[in-house]
Design a protein around this motif. Structure first.
Motif, PDB file in Angstrom:
ATOM      1  N   SER A 134      -0.455   2.187  -8.759  1.00  0.00           N
ATOM      2  CA  SER A 134       0.557   3.210  -8.936  1.00  0.00           C
ATOM      3  C   SER A 134       1.476   2.748 -10.049  1.00  0.00           C
ATOM      4  O   SER A 134       1.875   1.596 -10.079  1.00  0.00           O
ATOM      5  N   ALA A 189       8.565   7.251   0.369  1.00  0.00           N
ATOM      6  CA  ALA A 189       8.411   7.983  -0.877  1.00  0.00           C
ATOM      7  C   ALA A 189       8.363   9.471  -0.560  1.00  0.00           C
ATOM      8  O   ALA A 189       7.914   9.859   0.507  1.00  0.00           O
ATOM      9  N   ASN A 193      -0.685  -2.390  -6.122  1.00  0.00           N
ATOM     10  CA  ASN A 193       0.137  -2.531  -4.929  1.00  0.00           C
ATOM     11  C   ASN A 193      -0.724  -2.813  -3.707  1.00  0.00           C
ATOM     12  O   ASN A 193      -1.589  -2.022  -3.366  1.00  0.00           O
ATOM     13  N   PRO A 194      -0.468  -3.938  -3.022  1.00  0.00           N
ATOM     14  CA  PRO A 194      -1.204  -4.211  -1.798  1.00  0.00           C
ATOM     15  C   PRO A 194      -0.698  -3.295  -0.682  1.00  0.00           C
ATOM     16  O   PRO A 194       0.493  -3.035  -0.582  1.00  0.00           O
ATOM     17  N   ILE A 195      -1.609  -2.794   0.126  1.00  0.00           N
ATOM     18  CA  ILE A 195      -1.233  -1.964   1.276  1.00  0.00           C
ATOM     19  C   ILE A 195      -1.600  -2.761   2.529  1.00  0.00           C
ATOM     20  O   ILE A 195      -2.711  -3.282   2.629  1.00  0.00           O
ATOM     21  N   TYR A 196      -0.654  -2.864   3.460  1.00  0.00           N
ATOM     22  CA  TYR A 196      -0.872  -3.712   4.628  1.00  0.00           C
ATOM     23  C   TYR A 196      -1.129  -2.892   5.887  1.00  0.00           C
ATOM     24  O   TYR A 196      -0.659  -1.754   6.007  1.00  0.00           O
ATOM     25  N   ALA A 197      -1.864  -3.476   6.821  1.00  0.00           N
ATOM     26  CA  ALA A 197      -2.192  -2.782   8.065  1.00  0.00           C
ATOM     27  C   ALA A 197      -0.932  -2.575   8.894  1.00  0.00           C
ATOM     28  O   ALA A 197      -0.106  -3.468   9.014  1.00  0.00           O
ATOM     29  N   PRO A 198      -0.782  -1.374   9.480  1.00  0.00           N
ATOM     30  CA  PRO A 198       0.411  -1.082  10.263  1.00  0.00           C
ATOM     31  C   PRO A 198       0.357  -1.671  11.679  1.00  0.00           C
ATOM     32  O   PRO A 198       1.375  -1.747  12.354  1.00  0.00           O
ATOM     33  N   GLN A 208       8.904  -6.079  -0.410  1.00  0.00           N
ATOM     34  CA  GLN A 208       7.750  -6.361   0.448  1.00  0.00           C
ATOM     35  C   GLN A 208       7.800  -7.760   1.045  1.00  0.00           C
ATOM     36  O   GLN A 208       7.191  -8.020   2.068  1.00  0.00           O
ATOM     37  N   TYR A 257       7.499   0.098   0.867  1.00  0.00           N
ATOM     38  CA  TYR A 257       6.991   0.340  -0.480  1.00  0.00           C
ATOM     39  C   TYR A 257       8.094   1.018  -1.275  1.00  0.00           C
ATOM     40  O   TYR A 257       8.222   2.231  -1.278  1.00  0.00           O
ATOM     41  N   LEU A 278       8.460   1.076  -4.426  1.00  0.00           N
ATOM     42  CA  LEU A 278       8.100   1.289  -5.832  1.00  0.00           C
ATOM     43  C   LEU A 278       8.658   2.581  -6.442  1.00  0.00           C
ATOM     44  O   LEU A 278       9.295   2.546  -7.489  1.00  0.00           O
ATOM     45  N   MET A 279       8.406   3.715  -5.761  1.00  0.00           N
ATOM     46  CA  MET A 279       8.796   4.976  -6.391  1.00  0.00           C
ATOM     47  C   MET A 279      10.323   5.069  -6.550  1.00  0.00           C
ATOM     48  O   MET A 279      10.820   5.581  -7.551  1.00  0.00           O
ATOM     49  N   ARG A 297       7.109  13.373  -1.324  1.00  0.00           N
ATOM     50  CA  ARG A 297       6.025  14.111  -1.967  1.00  0.00           C
ATOM     51  C   ARG A 297       6.583  14.814  -3.174  1.00  0.00           C
ATOM     52  O   ARG A 297       7.781  15.086  -3.246  1.00  0.00           O
ATOM     53  N   PRO A 335       1.708   5.297   1.287  1.00  0.00           N
ATOM     54  CA  PRO A 335       3.149   5.229   1.082  1.00  0.00           C
ATOM     55  C   PRO A 335       3.554   5.578  -0.344  1.00  0.00           C
ATOM     56  O   PRO A 335       4.726   5.836  -0.607  1.00  0.00           O
ATOM     57  N   ILE A 336       2.587   5.561  -1.249  1.00  0.00           N
ATOM     58  CA  ILE A 336       2.919   5.814  -2.656  1.00  0.00           C
ATOM     59  C   ILE A 336       1.812   6.660  -3.284  1.00  0.00           C
ATOM     60  O   ILE A 336       0.670   6.631  -2.834  1.00  0.00           O
ATOM     61  N   GLU A 360      -1.931  -6.988  12.195  1.00  0.00           N
ATOM     62  CA  GLU A 360      -0.805  -6.332  11.552  1.00  0.00           C
ATOM     63  C   GLU A 360      -0.420  -7.140  10.310  1.00  0.00           C
ATOM     64  O   GLU A 360      -0.428  -8.361  10.325  1.00  0.00           O
ATOM     65  N   ASP A 361      -0.107  -6.423   9.238  1.00  0.00           N
ATOM     66  CA  ASP A 361       0.286  -7.026   7.960  1.00  0.00           C
ATOM     67  C   ASP A 361      -0.857  -7.698   7.206  1.00  0.00           C
ATOM     68  O   ASP A 361      -0.614  -8.430   6.252  1.00  0.00           O
ATOM     69  N   VAL A 407       1.358  10.902  -1.679  1.00  0.00           N
ATOM     70  CA  VAL A 407       2.112  10.368  -0.546  1.00  0.00           C
ATOM     71  C   VAL A 407       1.693  11.121   0.720  1.00  0.00           C
ATOM     72  O   VAL A 407       1.501  12.339   0.671  1.00  0.00           O
ATOM     73  N   ASP A 408       1.537  10.390   1.807  1.00  0.00           N
ATOM     74  CA  ASP A 408       1.184  10.957   3.117  1.00  0.00           C
ATOM     75  C   ASP A 408      -0.286  11.315   3.275  1.00  0.00           C
ATOM     76  O   ASP A 408      -0.681  11.825   4.309  1.00  0.00           O
ATOM     77  N   ASP A 409      -1.123  11.093   2.272  1.00  0.00           N
ATOM     78  CA  ASP A 409      -2.561  11.308   2.477  1.00  0.00           C
ATOM     79  C   ASP A 409      -3.064  10.237   3.432  1.00  0.00           C
ATOM     80  O   ASP A 409      -2.652   9.075   3.366  1.00  0.00           O
ATOM     81  N   LYS A 428       6.715  -6.073   5.015  1.00  0.00           N
ATOM     82  CA  LYS A 428       5.463  -5.760   4.323  1.00  0.00           C
ATOM     83  C   LYS A 428       5.171  -4.271   4.269  1.00  0.00           C
ATOM     84  O   LYS A 428       4.415  -3.820   3.420  1.00  0.00           O
ATOM     85  N   LYS A 429       5.747  -3.529   5.188  1.00  0.00           N
ATOM     86  CA  LYS A 429       5.452  -2.092   5.195  1.00  0.00           C
ATOM     87  C   LYS A 429       6.482  -1.302   4.410  1.00  0.00           C
ATOM     88  O   LYS A 429       6.656  -0.109   4.609  1.00  0.00           O
ATOM     89  N   ARG A 465       9.105  -3.347 -10.625  1.00  0.00           N
ATOM     90  CA  ARG A 465       8.096  -4.183  -9.974  1.00  0.00           C
ATOM     91  C   ARG A 465       8.735  -5.314  -9.195  1.00  0.00           C
ATOM     92  O   ARG A 465       8.311  -5.651  -8.092  1.00  0.00           O
ATOM     93  N   MET A 493      10.042  -3.891  -5.987  1.00  0.00           N
ATOM     94  CA  MET A 493       8.937  -3.622  -5.055  1.00  0.00           C
ATOM     95  C   MET A 493       8.489  -4.922  -4.383  1.00  0.00           C
ATOM     96  O   MET A 493       8.329  -5.001  -3.171  1.00  0.00           O
ATOM     97  N   MET A 547       0.688  -0.442 -11.728  1.00  0.00           N
ATOM     98  CA  MET A 547       0.901  -1.689 -11.011  1.00  0.00           C
ATOM     99  C   MET A 547       0.003  -1.700  -9.790  1.00  0.00           C
ATOM    100  O   MET A 547      -0.169  -0.687  -9.127  1.00  0.00           O
TER     101      MET A 547
END
Lengths: 379, 74, 46
Positions: free
Chosen positions: B35, A198, B40-45, A339, A346, A348-349, A200, B8-9, B26-27, B63-65, A343-344, A332, A335, B38
């Motif tokens: 967001s 995504a 959104n699940p965030i998964y471990a890298p 995934q 995203y 969506l945007m 910024r 990521p979002i 992982e995952d 994004v990127d925080d 899984k990594k 949706r 998205m 909706m």
């Protein structure tokens, strides 16, 4: 005296004797729509009033759709004049955040490809023997956008209005079921796992304010017959982005949109009179509408694949499926599908970008279609 | 090795499902971000131990925080 | 005009026109973004 009693009483029984099989079937259809809206949560804001309108108009002797019947009055005032779909559009403009499109303007092309189903289905309907204007109305189901479909159909093929709008709205809520298999069939594993980061925030306020104004002017000049659609959605968006007319934005997005949705729904339901609705033609319309949405998805994904190649693998073709205007369901779906394979990822945007572009796309497609018809001297 | 998970979002943190010291694979799902209305699940890298969580529930993120840091298991 | 001509015209001019119009719009947006780039400080206030 006794005779007067009998006559008076017959007034209460007349409804039963005038009840025809078509009415009964349509009341069942109305109840099914209510069931889908209430129990299954399929677009309840529309299916509940549509279903109820359908029941109302199929009760004999009430004459709600005859001249001066209350449904006829609403229908003539709002659907025949095109006012309802246009007011809804102001609300959609006020509700939709177009910034994902502005972040990545290429998505507008996906929004165009997501409308190709309209034209392909139009051709298919012609081949099946529908006349020109009916085919246009059937094709426009592929816009996957209720108000657009109603706008076009009520002008050029009002007898198909019930079927077309029910198809448009119910397929819209079936998007999560219709799209994934097509997306999977048309993409390779390698394409599906492409990660798109995504971006910024990169769009200035000036750009966001100028966007609706410039799009309206350019789009209006290219396709003047569709200006009512484009102009209203962009007016709503301008009000949203300029930030100085918050009251109007809120009113358009909430109060006006709610009131109009109710009136629109009930008058669409009112077009579903058994005598008109229960024809094989309706079934064909519903089937073609389904095909239209499948073709939209396929064309969107295929253009996504083209972009995947031209950008050397930077664009995930899955987001092409969001190029239809079923907002935000389609984004949706993308998205979630993305995934599933990574899984990594995203998306969506980016999917939102394609999806919002699809909203603009459906309006432009309808506008272009009407202007081409005008150019050929058909309307 | 330290691995940073950045958002990521853009959106609002709805739920943080892990805390400092937790082991994750992982995952695994580590948080939920809302967001565009909706969830959104965030998964471990990566697989490892969480050594810092910067995300707070109900906070808005861009994004990127930075959300959390994982010490990767070798 | 026969149906065949009508159908093909709609298909070609319709799809082409839609693609072209949206293509033009995406170029315009890209230009707008160049002319009015995003500045962080200026935007924070609004």
């Amino acid at each position: 005296m006794l005779e007067a009693f009998a006559n008076g009483f017959s007034g209460l029984l007349a409804g039963f004797s005038h009840l025809q099989l078509t009415n009964v079937v349509m009341i069942v259809v109305g109840c099914t729509l209510l069931y889908l809206g209430i129990k299954k949560d399929f677009e309840p804001l529309l299916l509940v009033p549509i279903g109820f309108g359908c029941i109302l108009v199929n009760i004999p002797l009430a004459d709600l759709m005859e001249p001066h019947g209350f449904l006829r009055t609403i229908y003539d005032a709002g659907i025949m004049t095109e006012l309802f779909p246009l007011l809804i559009f102001v609300g959609i403009g006020a509700m939709t955040d177009f910034s994902p499109v502005l972040e990545n303007p290429v998505t507008l092309l996906l929004g165009a490809a997501g409308q190709f189903g309209i034209f392909l289905t139009l051709g298919l309907a012609l081949a099946l023997g529908f006349n020109e204007m009916d085919s246009v109305a059937i094709g426009v189901i592929g816009a996957c956008d209720g108000p657009t479909a109603i706008y076009v159909t009520s002008q050029y093929a009002p007898h198909l209005l019930g079927a077309v709008s029910v198809a448009a709205y119910s397929y819209m809520s079936l998007v999560p079921i219709i799209q994934p298999p097509i997306m999977r069939a048309l993409t390779t594993e390698k394409e599906r796992i492409v990660v798109m980061k995504a971006t910024r925030k990169s769009v200035s306020r000036t750009t966001r304010i100028l966007f609706p104004v410039i799009i309206t002017i350019i789009g209006g000049i290219i396709a003047p017959k569709g200006l009512p659609l484009l102009g209203t959605i962009m007016l709503g968006n301008l009000m949203r982005e300029c930030g100085t007319v918050e009251r109007l934005t809120k009113a358009s997005a909430n109060e006006i949109a709610n009131v109009v949705t109710l009136l629109l729904g009930i008058s669409i339901g009112a077009t579903m009179d058994g005598k008109i609705f229960l024809q094989t033609q309706t079934l064909i319309v519903l089937a073609l509408g389904f095909i239209a949405i499948c073709l939209d998805t396929a064309c969107g994904v295929l253009l996504g694949k083209v972009l995947y190649v031209t950008t050397k693998g930077k664009i995930n073709p899955l987001i092409g499926a969001a190029g239809i205007s079923a907002f935000p369901m389609s984004a949706r779906v993308v998205m979630k599908e993305g995934q599933k394979y990574n899984k990594k990822n995203y998306l969506l945007m980016h999917a939102m970008g394609a999806n919002a572009a699809g909203q603009i796309g459906s309006v432009i497609a309808a506008a272009v279609m009407l202007s081409v018809l005008k150019g050929m001297g058909i309307i | 090795m330290k691995i940073e998970l950045t958002s990521p979002i853009p959106g609002k943190i709805m739920k943080v499902l892990v805390g400092v010291g937790d082991a994750v694979n992982e995952d695994d799902e580590v948080m939920k971000i809302e967001s565009m209305k909706m969830e959104n699940p965030i998964y471990a890298p990566a697989t490892g131990t969480i050594i810092a969580v910067c995300a707070k529930e109900n906070n808005e993120v861009e994004v990127d925080d930075l959300l959390l840091v994982i010490e990767e298991a070798c | 005009m026969d149906k065949w001509t009508f159908g093909v015209t709609m298909l070609v001019v319709g799809m082409g026109g839609t693609m072209l119009t949206l293509g033009i719009m995406s170029v315009i947006i890209a230009l707008l973004k160049k002319v009015f780039p995003y500045k962080k400080e200026a935007e924070e206030k609004s």
